[in-house]
Scaffold this motif. Structure first.
Motif, PDB file in Angstrom:
ATOM      1  N   PHE A 185      -7.113   8.145  -6.122  1.00 56.56           N
ATOM      2  CA  PHE A 185      -7.538   7.348  -6.252  1.00 56.56           C
ATOM      3  C   PHE A 185      -9.414   7.863  -5.424  1.00 56.56           C
ATOM      4  O   PHE A 185      -9.783   7.750  -6.599  1.00 56.56           O
ATOM      5  CB  PHE A 185      -7.440   5.999  -5.324  1.00 56.56           C
ATOM      6  CG  PHE A 185      -7.846   4.531  -5.577  1.00 56.56           C
ATOM      7  CD1 PHE A 185      -8.230   4.371  -6.896  1.00 56.56           C
ATOM      8  CD2 PHE A 185      -9.080   4.096  -4.487  1.00 56.56           C
ATOM      9  CE1 PHE A 185      -9.649   3.012  -6.980  1.00 56.56           C
ATOM     10  CE2 PHE A 185     -10.242   3.257  -4.464  1.00 56.56           C
ATOM     11  CZ  PHE A 185     -10.715   2.752  -5.677  1.00 56.56           C
ATOM     12  N   TRP A 186      -8.817   8.570  -4.592  1.00 58.42           N
ATOM     13  CA  TRP A 186     -10.433   8.461  -3.805  1.00 58.42           C
ATOM     14  C   TRP A 186     -10.892   9.726  -5.083  1.00 58.42           C
ATOM     15  O   TRP A 186     -12.006   9.793  -5.194  1.00 58.42           O
ATOM     16  CB  TRP A 186     -10.242   8.980  -2.487  1.00 58.42           C
ATOM     17  CG  TRP A 186     -10.672   7.500  -1.407  1.00 58.42           C
ATOM     18  CD1 TRP A 186     -10.166   6.521  -1.380  1.00 58.42           C
ATOM     19  CD2 TRP A 186     -11.760   6.387  -1.499  1.00 58.42           C
ATOM     20  NE1 TRP A 186      -9.782   5.424  -0.796  1.00 58.42           N
ATOM     21  CE2 TRP A 186     -11.753   5.410  -0.684  1.00 58.42           C
ATOM     22  CE3 TRP A 186     -13.166   6.865  -1.028  1.00 58.42           C
ATOM     23  CZ2 TRP A 186     -12.449   4.774  -0.702  1.00 58.42           C
ATOM     24  CZ3 TRP A 186     -13.947   6.345  -0.877  1.00 58.42           C
ATOM     25  CH2 TRP A 186     -13.462   4.335  -0.688  1.00 58.42           C
TER      26      TRP A 186
ATOM     27  N   ALA B 215      -6.472  11.351  -1.557  1.00 61.26           N
ATOM     28  CA  ALA B 215      -5.138  10.659  -2.297  1.00 61.26           C
ATOM     29  C   ALA B 215      -6.719  10.735  -3.989  1.00 61.26           C
ATOM     30  O   ALA B 215      -7.764  10.602  -3.812  1.00 61.26           O
ATOM     31  CB  ALA B 215      -5.827   8.913  -2.109  1.00 61.26           C
TER      32      ALA B 215
ATOM     33  N   PRO C 180       1.765   0.515  -4.494  1.00 54.45           N
ATOM     34  CA  PRO C 180      -0.129  -0.345  -4.394  1.00 54.45           C
ATOM     35  C   PRO C 180      -0.678  -0.103  -6.235  1.00 54.45           C
ATOM     36  O   PRO C 180      -2.298  -0.927  -5.325  1.00 54.45           O
ATOM     37  CB  PRO C 180      -1.187   1.622  -4.365  1.00 54.45           C
ATOM     38  CG  PRO C 180       0.384   2.467  -4.409  1.00 54.45           C
ATOM     39  CD  PRO C 180       1.689   1.349  -4.289  1.00 54.45           C
TER      40      PRO C 180
ATOM     41  N   ALA D  34      -6.101   2.829   0.382  1.00 51.57           N
ATOM     42  CA  ALA D  34      -5.747   3.702  -0.215  1.00 51.57           C
ATOM     43  C   ALA D  34      -6.315   5.058   0.687  1.00 51.57           C
ATOM     44  O   ALA D  34      -5.482   5.579   0.878  1.00 51.57           O
ATOM     45  CB  ALA D  34      -6.115   4.386  -1.532  1.00 51.57           C
TER      46      ALA D  34
ATOM     47  N   ALA E  99       1.102  -1.290   0.030  1.00 47.96           N
ATOM     48  CA  ALA E  99      -0.292  -0.388  -0.265  1.00 47.96           C
ATOM     49  C   ALA E  99       0.508   1.328   0.526  1.00 47.96           C
ATOM     50  O   ALA E  99       0.645   2.690  -0.502  1.00 47.96           O
ATOM     51  CB  ALA E  99      -1.099  -0.057   1.117  1.00 47.96           C
TER      52      ALA E  99
ATOM     53  N   LYS F  85      -7.808  -2.306  -2.084  1.00 44.82           N
ATOM     54  CA  LYS F  85      -7.417  -0.648  -2.898  1.00 44.82           C
ATOM     55  C   LYS F  85      -7.651  -0.014  -2.258  1.00 44.82           C
ATOM     56  O   LYS F  85      -7.380   1.062  -1.996  1.00 44.82           O
ATOM     57  CB  LYS F  85      -7.542  -0.661  -4.037  1.00 44.82           C
ATOM     58  CG  LYS F  85      -6.919   0.526  -5.108  1.00 44.82           C
ATOM     59  CD  LYS F  85      -6.574   0.493  -6.551  1.00 44.82           C
ATOM     60  CE  LYS F  85      -6.164   1.361  -7.120  1.00 44.82           C
ATOM     61  NZ  LYS F  85      -6.414   1.066  -8.479  1.00 44.82           N
TER      62      LYS F  85
ATOM     63  N   LYS G 262      -3.931   7.195   2.565  1.00 43.67           N
ATOM     64  CA  LYS G 262      -3.389   7.815   2.312  1.00 43.67           C
ATOM     65  C   LYS G 262      -4.042   9.486   2.301  1.00 43.67           C
ATOM     66  O   LYS G 262      -4.465  10.762   1.807  1.00 43.67           O
ATOM     67  CB  LYS G 262      -2.717   8.361   0.614  1.00 43.67           C
ATOM     68  CG  LYS G 262      -1.457   7.054   0.404  1.00 43.67           C
ATOM     69  CD  LYS G 262      -1.523   6.866  -0.510  1.00 43.67           C
ATOM     70  CE  LYS G 262      -0.176   6.232  -0.730  1.00 43.67           C
ATOM     71  NZ  LYS G 262      -0.122   5.822  -2.854  1.00 43.67           N
TER      72      LYS G 262
END
Length: 555
Positions: free
Chosen positions: A523-524, A521, A501, A513, A497, A509, A517
């Motif tokens: 991704f989000w 982050a 990642p 994430a 992670a 994930k 983070k």
């Protein structure tokens, strides 16, 4: 004045705490601890308190039950506390490690003569990934120790039943295995670095295809094992899982009892006996058919002309050339024809699956980008995904039933009438074929969903393969094996992670994430914005390891 000042400080304390937390970076150990604890607590308390909203029986237990659950899940050795120690503890150890190395580099290694100098030299020689992994090994060791310190995890409680944390351990193991596989599949070779971008993308597409094929293979093998255990060894599966399969497949319990009796030898067509005697006759009578249709002494054991004579005497008209229980009894009166039976059960499963998959597909969108549901194209796409997943599950159920009928009625038993139905209805006959066929329904799902489904069923399949006698023996080897399997895989996932990642998928994930983070982050943030663009590469969050010159001078 002093009293007013104290009141003001107490009133402003939450705001001061919030301001302090905002000054910390998202990957600070304290931030990670808060996010881990809140997420783990919601995962533990949510399922525990949900029955109080949906069940009168649960509400009848009163406030004392709620207080007990809160006390259990808020204790120092609760699931939330243990996971916080495991996840945030590793980040804290690594944070202290970095600060210690910075201090050592500034002071030139003074005061570290002798063995300490060798230890510091060895620690400084480790890569960032190795340092993170060792930090996580220490923290996760404490985490599993906390979980096993609970009263219901006492050594005496391990005798006669599996460890309460075994399912969690297997989930962690499977996620770590997937991380390693993803790393191996998508690790670029040295020669690929100099290839054109188009060629690299083509190779990545090929690897993604192989990943989906591997996911389908894992799901097929896992579901076959799970379904076989459901038929014959349900103790190897969680009780809730057995109950869910029973509800979805809509199988009469007496059919399962008869199948297990055939396997154990207490029900035989060739010998003409059943223990208990009314095992199948009672089912036949309850369905409105003659009890003789369920009597192994009167039902033909083999196919062929002799079977037709027996069926004529019993009044059965749709099993010419076959033996074994009539389809009407096996289908529990739902339909006479095998195809109609499989189709009706598939439709019933589809209705159940829609209720199951609707929140699965809608809730992530509501949590990350709710406005997308207001757009007609996105709403239609979401409903299509729900229908696709429901079709997958309904096909799974229909395939089990059709595989059973294909073996004992439609094809194999007709091709080989000289083989008795003690074999066709055994654990290597119709149920075995049905268990093998059902997993092929995974190809209906989208590629990404195949991976998540494979990761969902694999822990249960592994559990079904482990010796039940050993797991429930209460031996120290069981506990230490579980601790080792918990610590190393979880450390691998947490290390990935931070450093890789891209090797995480699905729920791992998403959760890591957020935990490692924060909600900002890449991704989000992309999920909230509804974009698929990759995040802008960020500078390394870890400070580079200090050079070994200081360590060398210490020597």
């Amino acid at each position: 004045m002093k009293t007013l000042d104290i009141r003001k400080r107490v009133r402003d304390a939450p705001h001061d705490l919030a301001d302090f937390l905002h000054t910390l970076p998202d990957d600070h150990p304290l931030q990670i601890a808060l996010r881990t604890y809140s997420l783990a607590l919601s995962l533990a308390l949510g399922p525990a308190l949900l029955p109080f909203l949906t069940s009168r029986k649960a509400r009848a237990q009163g406030l004392s039950r709620v207080l007990y659950l809160l006390k259990r899940e808020l204790s120092i050795n609760s699931f939330a506390s243990a996971m916080t120690v495991g996840v945030a503890g590793g980040a804290a150890i690594r944070h202290v490690w970095d600060r210690w190395e910075e201090w050592s580099a500034k002071n030139g290694g003074r005061g570290t003569d002798g063995p300490l100098a060798k230890v510091r030299t060895w620690l400084s020689s480790l890569t960032d990934t190795q340092k993170t992994f060792l930090s996580n090994v220490v923290s996760t060791s404490f985490a599993i120790g906390l979980l096993h310190s609970r009263r219901r995890h006492a050594t005496s409680a391990w005798v006669g039943r599996p460890s309460p944390t075994l399912d969690l351990t297997l989930i962690v193991l499977v996620r770590a295995m997937d991380t390693v596989v993803q790393f191996a599949l998508f690790k670029p070779s040295t020669s690929e670095r100099y290839l054109p971008a188009a060629v690299k993308e083509e190779k990545m597409a090929d690897r993604r295809k192989w990943t989906t094929r591997l996911d389908a293979l894992v799901f097929w093998a896992s579901s076959a094992r799970i379904m076989w255990c459901f038929f014959y060894e349900p103790d190897r599966l969680p009780p809730s899982y057995n109950k869910w399969i029973m509800k979805l497949a809509n199988i009469d319990p007496r059919i399962l009892t008869a199948l297990r009796a055939i396997r154990s030898g207490s029900f035989s067509y060739t010998k003409g006996f059943s223990v208990p005697p009314d095992l199948a006759t009672s089912l036949s009578a309850d369905l409105g058919y003659p009890p003789a249709w369920g009597d192994p002494a009167q039902v033909p054991a083999y196919g062929g002309p002799e079977a037709d004579i027996a069926w004529k005497a019993l009044g059965v008209s749709n099993r010419r050339g076959l033996g074994g229980l009539p389809c009407e009894v096996v289908h529990s009166g739902l339909a006479t024809g095998c195809t109609a039976n499989a189709g009706i059960r598939g439709l019933q499963a589809f209705a159940e699956a829609v209720a199951l998959y609707l929140p699965v597909h809608v809730l992530p969108i509501l949590l990350t980008r709710p406005r997308k549901l207001l757009e007609i194209p996105n709403l239609i796409q979401t409903l299509q995904n729900v229908a696709r997943s429901a079709t997958f599950l309904s096909t799974f159920v229909a395939a089990v039933w059709y595989g059973v009928c294909l073996t004992r009625t439609l094809l194999l038993a007709r091709l080989f009438p000289g083989i008795s139905h003690d074999f066709w209805d055994s654990s290597l006959g119709c149920t075995f074929v049905g268990s093998l066929l059902c997993g092929a329904s995974i190809w209906i799902e989208r590629g990404r969903r195949r991976g998540e489904m494979a990761l969902y069923v694999l822990p249960r399949a592994i559990r079904a393969c482990i010796s039940d006698q050993w797991v429930k023996s209460g031996r120290p080897s069981v506990r230490w094996a579980e601790r080792l399997v918990f610590v190393l895989p979880l450390s691998t996932i947490l290390t990935a992670a931070v450093h890789r990642p891209d090797t995480l998928r699905g729920l791992s994930k998403w959760a890591l994430a957020f935990v490692m983070k924060g909600p900002n982050a890449g991704f989000w943030k992309r999920r909230r914005l509804g974009t698929d663009a990759p995040p802008t590469p960020a500078p390394p969050t870890r400070a580079p390891s200090p050079p070994n010159d200081g360590a060398g001078s210490a020597q």
